[in-house]
Motif scaffolding. Structure first.
Motif, PDB file in Angstrom:
ATOM      1  N   ALA A 186       4.100   4.774  -7.897  1.00 33.68           N
ATOM      2  CA  ALA A 186       4.027   3.418  -8.444  1.00 33.68           C
ATOM      3  C   ALA A 186       3.074   2.551  -7.626  1.00 33.68           C
ATOM      4  O   ALA A 186       2.311   1.742  -8.169  1.00 33.68           O
ATOM      5  CB  ALA A 186       5.419   2.796  -8.479  1.00 33.68           C
ATOM      6  N   ALA A 187       3.122   2.706  -6.310  1.00 30.20           N
ATOM      7  CA  ALA A 187       2.221   1.932  -5.443  1.00 30.20           C
ATOM      8  C   ALA A 187       0.761   2.255  -5.751  1.00 30.20           C
ATOM      9  O   ALA A 187      -0.079   1.355  -5.846  1.00 30.20           O
ATOM     10  CB  ALA A 187       2.532   2.234  -3.984  1.00 30.20           C
ATOM     11  N   LYS A 188       0.471   3.535  -5.898  1.00 29.67           N
ATOM     12  CA  LYS A 188      -0.899   3.952  -6.200  1.00 29.67           C
ATOM     13  C   LYS A 188      -1.337   3.434  -7.557  1.00 29.67           C
ATOM     14  O   LYS A 188      -2.479   2.985  -7.735  1.00 29.67           O
ATOM     15  CB  LYS A 188      -0.991   5.478  -6.153  1.00 29.67           C
ATOM     16  N   PHE A 189      -0.443   3.491  -8.545  1.00 25.20           N
ATOM     17  CA  PHE A 189      -0.756   3.006  -9.893  1.00 25.20           C
ATOM     18  C   PHE A 189      -1.134   1.529  -9.861  1.00 25.20           C
ATOM     19  O   PHE A 189      -2.146   1.118 -10.438  1.00 25.20           O
ATOM     20  CB  PHE A 189       0.465   3.220 -10.794  1.00 25.20           C
ATOM     21  N   TRP A 190      -0.342   0.712  -9.154  1.00 25.36           N
ATOM     22  CA  TRP A 190      -0.580  -0.734  -9.163  1.00 25.36           C
ATOM     23  C   TRP A 190      -1.663  -1.155  -8.182  1.00 25.36           C
ATOM     24  O   TRP A 190      -2.234  -2.246  -8.326  1.00 25.36           O
ATOM     25  CB  TRP A 190       0.721  -1.480  -8.898  1.00 25.36           C
ATOM     26  N   MET A 191      -1.974  -0.318  -7.227  1.00 27.39           N
ATOM     27  CA  MET A 191      -3.034  -0.660  -6.275  1.00 27.39           C
ATOM     28  C   MET A 191      -4.362  -0.861  -7.001  1.00 27.39           C
ATOM     29  O   MET A 191      -5.168  -1.722  -6.626  1.00 27.39           O
ATOM     30  CB  MET A 191      -3.172   0.438  -5.222  1.00 27.39           C
ATOM     31  N   ASP A 192      -4.587  -0.089  -8.053  1.00 27.28           N
ATOM     32  CA  ASP A 192      -5.820  -0.192  -8.831  1.00 27.28           C
ATOM     33  C   ASP A 192      -5.754  -1.291  -9.881  1.00 27.28           C
ATOM     34  O   ASP A 192      -6.712  -1.496 -10.628  1.00 27.28           O
ATOM     35  CB  ASP A 192      -6.116   1.149  -9.525  1.00 27.28           C
ATOM     36  N   ARG A 193      -4.625  -1.988  -9.968  1.00 25.80           N
ATOM     37  CA  ARG A 193      -4.433  -3.014 -10.994  1.00 25.80           C
ATOM     38  C   ARG A 193      -4.017  -4.348 -10.376  1.00 25.80           C
ATOM     39  O   ARG A 193      -3.312  -5.138 -11.011  1.00 25.80           O
ATOM     40  CB  ARG A 193      -3.396  -2.525 -12.013  1.00 25.80           C
ATOM     41  N   GLY A 194      -4.430  -4.577  -9.150  1.00 26.86           N
ATOM     42  CA  GLY A 194      -4.170  -5.874  -8.504  1.00 26.86           C
ATOM     43  C   GLY A 194      -3.019  -5.893  -7.543  1.00 26.86           C
ATOM     44  O   GLY A 194      -2.781  -6.895  -6.858  1.00 26.86           O
ATOM     45  N   GLY A 195      -2.251  -4.803  -7.491  1.00 25.00           N
ATOM     46  CA  GLY A 195      -1.155  -4.728  -6.543  1.00 25.00           C
ATOM     47  C   GLY A 195       0.037  -5.593  -6.924  1.00 25.00           C
ATOM     48  O   GLY A 195       0.184  -6.041  -8.063  1.00 25.00           O
ATOM     49  N   PHE A 196       0.884  -5.826  -5.949  1.00 18.89           N
ATOM     50  CA  PHE A 196       2.106  -6.604  -6.141  1.00 18.89           C
ATOM     51  C   PHE A 196       1.958  -7.979  -5.503  1.00 18.89           C
ATOM     52  O   PHE A 196       1.262  -8.140  -4.501  1.00 18.89           O
ATOM     53  CB  PHE A 196       3.305  -5.897  -5.499  1.00 18.89           C
ATOM     54  N   HIS A 197       2.638  -8.936  -6.078  1.00 17.93           N
ATOM     55  CA  HIS A 197       2.682 -10.290  -5.513  1.00 17.93           C
ATOM     56  C   HIS A 197       4.147 -10.671  -5.322  1.00 17.93           C
ATOM     57  O   HIS A 197       4.978 -10.408  -6.190  1.00 17.93           O
ATOM     58  CB  HIS A 197       1.975 -11.281  -6.435  1.00 17.93           C
ATOM     59  N   ALA A 198       4.444 -11.262  -4.185  1.00 21.50           N
ATOM     60  CA  ALA A 198       5.832 -11.606  -3.883  1.00 21.50           C
ATOM     61  C   ALA A 198       5.908 -12.955  -3.197  1.00 21.50           C
ATOM     62  O   ALA A 198       4.978 -13.351  -2.482  1.00 21.50           O
ATOM     63  CB  ALA A 198       6.457 -10.532  -2.993  1.00 21.50           C
ATOM     64  N   GLN A 199       7.013 -13.650  -3.426  1.00 18.18           N
ATOM     65  CA  GLN A 199       7.250 -14.932  -2.759  1.00 18.18           C
ATOM     66  C   GLN A 199       8.744 -15.145  -2.567  1.00 18.18           C
ATOM     67  O   GLN A 199       9.565 -14.744  -3.409  1.00 18.18           O
ATOM     68  CB  GLN A 199       6.665 -16.091  -3.561  1.00 18.18           C
TER      69      GLN A 199
END
Length: 437
Positions: free
Chosen positions: A95-108
């Motif tokens: 999942a990390a690799k998949f989203w790394m190419d799509r802007g990654g994760f954002h958290a607050q």
């Protein structure tokens, strides 16, 4: 056979093992060696582990792994995970690799307030007890000044006290609700110490309160304890991208997004599905909580209560398509710490914090929430496409092979064979039987 024992905690480790052998393990001549196999050769390190709990006999090992390539708020993390479930680290990494190419994760972090209660009985006038609370409130705060001095110096401490009347539900039941900011500490010991001191002051002041003396009715504290339900200590994590960016060589992006959202809607509607849905989230959350020496049982209890906060139990994650953008997010209550407890004692926990670049509590909340979100994405992605068992059983293959004590050569042949054949327990048994003639 009388197996009762007194003074067990005062026995040496050798004496405890001998007692266990005589009372429960007469038929297992190997158990002492099994226990010793997991002792640390470094006696100081073993003593450290022995001191974590009472009656320690050995150490119970779980794999300490790493899920790399987590792009969170613009920074790449390798996330330490402690778990026994075979597919968790692999799923998180994918999942990390998949989203790394799509802007990654954002958290607050939305809020960091924790809480506790002084629960008490009172069978007199509701007006009298509420007026007493308002009168004594400043003294309650004053009574813990010495306890919260250091915490206040760092910017934390007691935030507020409020009176809660629950006598309409349980006769004579009231409580004082206290809110706290504990910064980088999980804060359980600090909160409980403050609550107990305020409870003592509360009862002392009540004995001299005129209204209570007139009717000879005093409040009686039942217990003072923090709450692991922390709906005001919440973090949000999300991932988003244009719907077309979800397209892969195996799946159409729009169709995938629609099925994915539908799966979450089902988990919001049906409790039987929601429990398993959220359990998958906690696969990721618990693994990081354990790796960082935090209390996964407290986190579990608080998270599942949060999932039922609307009078029904539902999905912790959400997803939508809006203006061509797919967004997937989670909000979790997480009362965790980066100081105190095992965080500075367990060598692997200290190493985990170094791997994470020594985050503060807010940063760790974000990392944990992302791990849960990633785990849920991986699970739902499998469920709405190939099915969960294909990937899970591939990862479980090694466990089955080890169960039947497969040799290195047998494992290599099995891994090759099951690249193109479906994995099941029976299939592995049959393969090994054929291999062994």
């Amino acid at each position: 056979m009388n197996r009762a024992v007194s003074g067990f905690s005062k026995k040496s480790k050798t004496e405890k093992i001998a007692w266990l052998a005589a009372n429960y393990l007469q038929e297992n001549p190997h158990f002492i060696q099994i226990l010793k196999n997991y002792w640390n050769e470094d006696t100081e390190l073993q003593q450290l582990h022995d001191d974590f709990i009472e009656n320690t006999l050995s150490n119970y090992y779980l794999p300490f792994g790493i899920a790399p390539n987590f792009l969170i708020n613009g920074e790449i993390y390798a996330i330490p995970m402690v778990t026994e479930e075979s597919s968790v680290v692999a799923a998180a990494s994918n999942a990390a690799k998949f989203w790394m190419d799509r802007g990654g994760f954002h958290a607050q972090v939305i809020s960091t307030v924790k809480n506790g209660q002084i629960h008490f009985n009172f069978f007199g006038s509701e007006k009298d007890i509420e007026e007493f609370f308002n009168d004594v409130k400043p003294k309650l705060r004053q009574s813990i000044q010495s306890l919260e001095k250091n915490m206040q110096g760092r910017g934390g401490g007691l935030l507020d006290l409020s009176f809660v009347d629950k006598s309409h539900i349980l006769e004579g039941y009231f409580y004082i609700h206290a809110t706290f900011e504990t910064l980088d500490a999980m804060g359980a010991n600090f909160i409980n110490s403050c609550l107990e001191k305020m409870a003592q002051t509360f009862e002392e002041e009540a004995r001299n309160y005129e209204a209570f003396q007139k009717v000879n009715e005093l409040p009686e504290v039942v217990m003072s304890i923090l709450s692991n339900y922390v709906p005001e200590c919440v973090v949000r994590a999300e991932a988003s991208c244009p719907v077309e960016d979800l397209t892969t060589k195996h799946h159409n992006g729009k169709q995938f997004a629609q099925k994915f959202i539908r799966a979450i809607e089902i988990a919001k509607t049906e409790t039987r599905r929601a429990v398993t849905h959220n359990k998958g989230i906690m696969n990721g959350v618990d693994a990081v909580v354990l790796a960082t020496g935090n209390d996964f049982r407290a986190v579990e209890a608080g998270v599942h209560a949060y999932a039922a906060r609307n009078s029904y139990y539902g999905s912790l994650t959400h997803a939508k398509i809006e203006d061509g953008i797919f967004t997937f997010w989670i909000e979790l209550p997480l009362a965790i710490g980066t100081v105190g407890g095992l965080t500075s004692l367990h060598p692997l926990t200290k190493l985990a914090f170094e791997i994470l670049q020594k985050p503060d509590a807010k940063q760790l909340m974000q990392i944990i929430a992302v791990a849960g979100l990633a785990q849920n994405f991986a699970a739902l992605r499998s469920l709405v496409t190939t099915g969960i068992q294909k990937g899970h059983m591939k990862m479980h293959l090694m466990n089955i092979l080890n169960q039947f004590e497969a040799s290195k050569e047998e494992k290599e042949q099995a891994l090759e064979y099951f690249k193109v054949n479906q994995v099941s327990h029976n299939a592995v048994v049959a393969f090994l039987a054929k291999l062994r003639g």
